[in-house]
Each structure stands twice: as C-alpha cells, then as structure tokens.
Scaffold this motif. Structure first.
Motif, mmCIF file in Angstrom:
data_model
loop_
_atom_site.group_PDB
_atom_site.id
_atom_site.type_symbol
_atom_site.label_atom_id
_atom_site.label_comp_id
_atom_site.label_asym_id
_atom_site.label_seq_id
_atom_site.Cartn_x
_atom_site.Cartn_y
_atom_site.Cartn_z
ATOM 1 N N UNK A 140 5.281 4.448 13.305
ATOM 2 C CA UNK A 140 5.600 3.279 12.480
ATOM 3 C C UNK A 140 6.038 2.112 13.356
ATOM 4 N N UNK A 141 6.863 2.395 14.360
ATOM 5 C CA UNK A 141 7.329 1.332 15.260
ATOM 6 C C UNK A 141 6.152 0.699 16.008
ATOM 7 N N UNK A 146 1.968 -3.706 16.675
ATOM 8 C CA UNK A 146 0.554 -4.082 16.672
ATOM 9 C C UNK A 146 0.283 -5.166 15.625
ATOM 10 N N UNK A 147 0.944 -5.042 14.487
ATOM 11 C CA UNK A 147 0.803 -6.054 13.441
ATOM 12 C C UNK A 147 1.364 -7.397 13.918
ATOM 13 N N UNK A 148 2.515 -7.343 14.595
ATOM 14 C CA UNK A 148 3.128 -8.571 15.108
ATOM 15 C C UNK A 148 2.251 -9.230 16.165
ATOM 16 N N UNK A 149 1.529 -8.420 16.944
ATOM 17 C CA UNK A 149 0.633 -8.955 17.973
ATOM 18 C C UNK A 149 -0.665 -9.507 17.386
ATOM 19 N N UNK A 157 2.646 -4.664 1.300
ATOM 20 C CA UNK A 157 3.828 -3.948 0.811
ATOM 21 C C UNK A 157 4.248 -2.786 1.707
ATOM 22 N N UNK A 158 3.843 -2.808 2.985
ATOM 23 C CA UNK A 158 4.147 -1.663 3.851
ATOM 24 C C UNK A 158 5.642 -1.553 4.118
ATOM 25 N N UNK A 159 6.090 -0.317 4.333
ATOM 26 C CA UNK A 159 7.479 -0.027 4.684
ATOM 27 C C UNK A 159 7.548 0.092 6.200
ATOM 28 N N UNK A 164 2.169 3.975 8.367
ATOM 29 C CA UNK A 164 1.245 4.922 8.977
ATOM 30 C C UNK A 164 -0.131 4.264 9.062
ATOM 31 N N UNK A 165 -1.087 4.984 9.625
ATOM 32 C CA UNK A 165 -2.439 4.440 9.745
ATOM 33 C C UNK A 165 -3.042 4.116 8.378
#
Length: 275
Positions: A140-141, A146-149, A157-159, A164-165
């Motif tokens: 998750x971390x 990866x999302x921030x990059x 709505x992800x936690x 997860x993938x």
C-alpha cells in the motif's frame, strides 16, 4: 508428614518465592525488545546511554520476527518494544486481546525507490519493471508513492492504508509491477529497473538511505514507535524513556548516525528551534 504433602508444600513455597522476586523487580531495570538493525542501534547509541546516566540498567533483547516481541511485552518479559508502527500494533493487540499501547514515535527508515540501472526517475517508460513488496501494508505504501509520482493512478476512493493492485485505475506509465517478499527486494535490483525497498532491508543489504532516488514522506500510520503495556503508561520508566527520545542528545545521535530517516514531529520541532 508424607512425601507427597512435603512435595506440595515445597512447590507452593517455590512459587511464592518466584512471585515475590517478580514483584520485587527493581524499577530501574528496563528490558527492551527490538528487531536487529537500526532500531536496536538507536537504543544502543542513543537511548541506553541517556537512561544509564539516570541510574537505569538497560537490557536489550533482539528478535528475528515480528510476533514474539508483542507476546513477550504482554506477559512481562519485556518492559517495552521497538519495531512496529501503529497500524500493526493496533491490529495485533486487537486480534490477540493484548493490553498494549504506543508510548512515543521514533526516527523511522522510509520505504524508498532504489535502482542500479538508472540514476533518475525520468528514465521510466513503457515496460519499465518495478519491484514492490507483496505484503499488504508495505505494498500500500509503495502504491501510494507510485500514485504521487504519476506512474499509476489509484481509484478516487482508495484507502491509503489498504491500497492494493486492485485499486489501480490507470497504469499511466504502463510499468510492469513485480510483487516480491520485502526481504528479497534488495536482491531484485539486478533484475528490475526500480525497486521499492523498506529502510531496514535497504540498510541490511548495504544500501544507504541517502542513495534512494525518492523516499516516501512517511504517513503517521507508518512511523515506528515504542510500545508498552497499557498499565505501565504512567510509570516513571515510561516517562524517562519518552524524555530520552525527546532529548536534544538523541536528536544529535539521529543526525550523526541515522541520516535519511524520517524524524518524528518532536525532533523536527527541536531542530527548527535550534536554527
């Protein structure tokens, strides 16, 4: 007196004496459990000397798993342990019905991206291979970073604690994700373009935190902490242990020996005040 009765009385006397020794434990004796590596080193180099100046006798017990330290703490073999973050502590304590609580957060080695093939993140392209942990917490971390990059886009709505993938909405850079056991990720650098590696495993493999191409800004959920029994939270040793971590002396040790670690809020404030 029969032999059987004598044996029973001797056993009772032995148990009573053992109980009195337990209750007579010197309040200046502290046993701390931790995992071998940087968090044990923080105690050896910084915390233990501070407490010993105050008359404490500090014993360190190193574990090679993340299960026994909490059981040992709950049953009284340890007075504190240092190896976990709040998400793990709360989940473990709830599942096993243990009265444990967090005392103070500590400098924590972040999860970060390393590479032996690239010197910059700008080399990412379609088909780039990225190793990441396969356990839920650390994966998750990695996905959040990866999302921030901008390499992937997670669904709205992800936690962030449980991502997860399955939460990947768009693989923006069309990278190839390779989930691996966290301990194996340092070895994966010969095969991957980039790999997410937990700080403790990076250090154990000879990598330096300062060699990372980018490190996460650790969420409060993942800052490691000192855990104690809930019943001990107001005891003097707990107050002195907290004060040792909050001290300027320990900040100096952190700056000297633990470069690249994410500092807890109290250390950041202390450092800012000194400027």
């Amino acid at each position: 007196m029969t032999f059987a009765r004598r044996s029973i009385l001797l056993t009772a006397l032995t148990l009573a004496l053992a109980s009195s020794f337990v209750h007579a434990k010197d309040p200046k004796d502290i046993t701390i459990g931790t995992s071998a590596g940087p968090y044990a080193d923080q105690i050896k180099l910084g915390i233990k000397p501070i407490l010993e100046k105050q008359g404490y006798k500090v014993r360190l017990v190193e574990f090679n798993d993340y299960i026994q330290p909490n059981f040992a703490l709950a049953e009284g073999s340890l007075d504190a342990n240092v190896f976990q973050h709040i998400v793990y502590l709360k989940k473990f304590a709830l599942e096993h019905k243990l009265a444990l609580t967090d005392l103070i957060t500590i400098p924590t080695a972040p999860i970060a991206i390393y590479s032996k093939k690239h010197k910059t993140l700008d080399d990412v392209k379609e088909g780039t291979t990225v190793g990441l942990p396969n356990d839920p917490t650390n994966q998750a971390r990695a996905l959040v970073l990866l999302d921030q990059l901008g390499w992937i886009k997670l669904r709205a709505s992800f936690d962030p604690v449980r991502a997860s993938e399955k939460d990947i909405a768009v693989n923006t850079k069309k990278i190839k994700l390779l989930p691996l056991e966290a301990a194996q990720l340092p070895r994966s650098l010969g095969d991957t373009d980039y790999s997410f590696i937990n700080g403790n495993y990076a250090l154990a493999s000879g990598l330096k935190l300062t060699e990372a191409l980018v490190a996460e800004k650790i969420s409060p959920n993942y800052i490691n902490l000192v855990a104690i029994r809930t019943a001990d939270k107001d005891k003097q040793f707990a107050k002195d242990l907290t004060a040792a971590y909050r001290s300027r002396e320990f900040l100096d040790i952190t700056n000297k020996h633990f470069a690249g670690y994410s500092k807890p809020d109290y250390q950041q404030a202390l450092q800012t005040a000194a400027k």
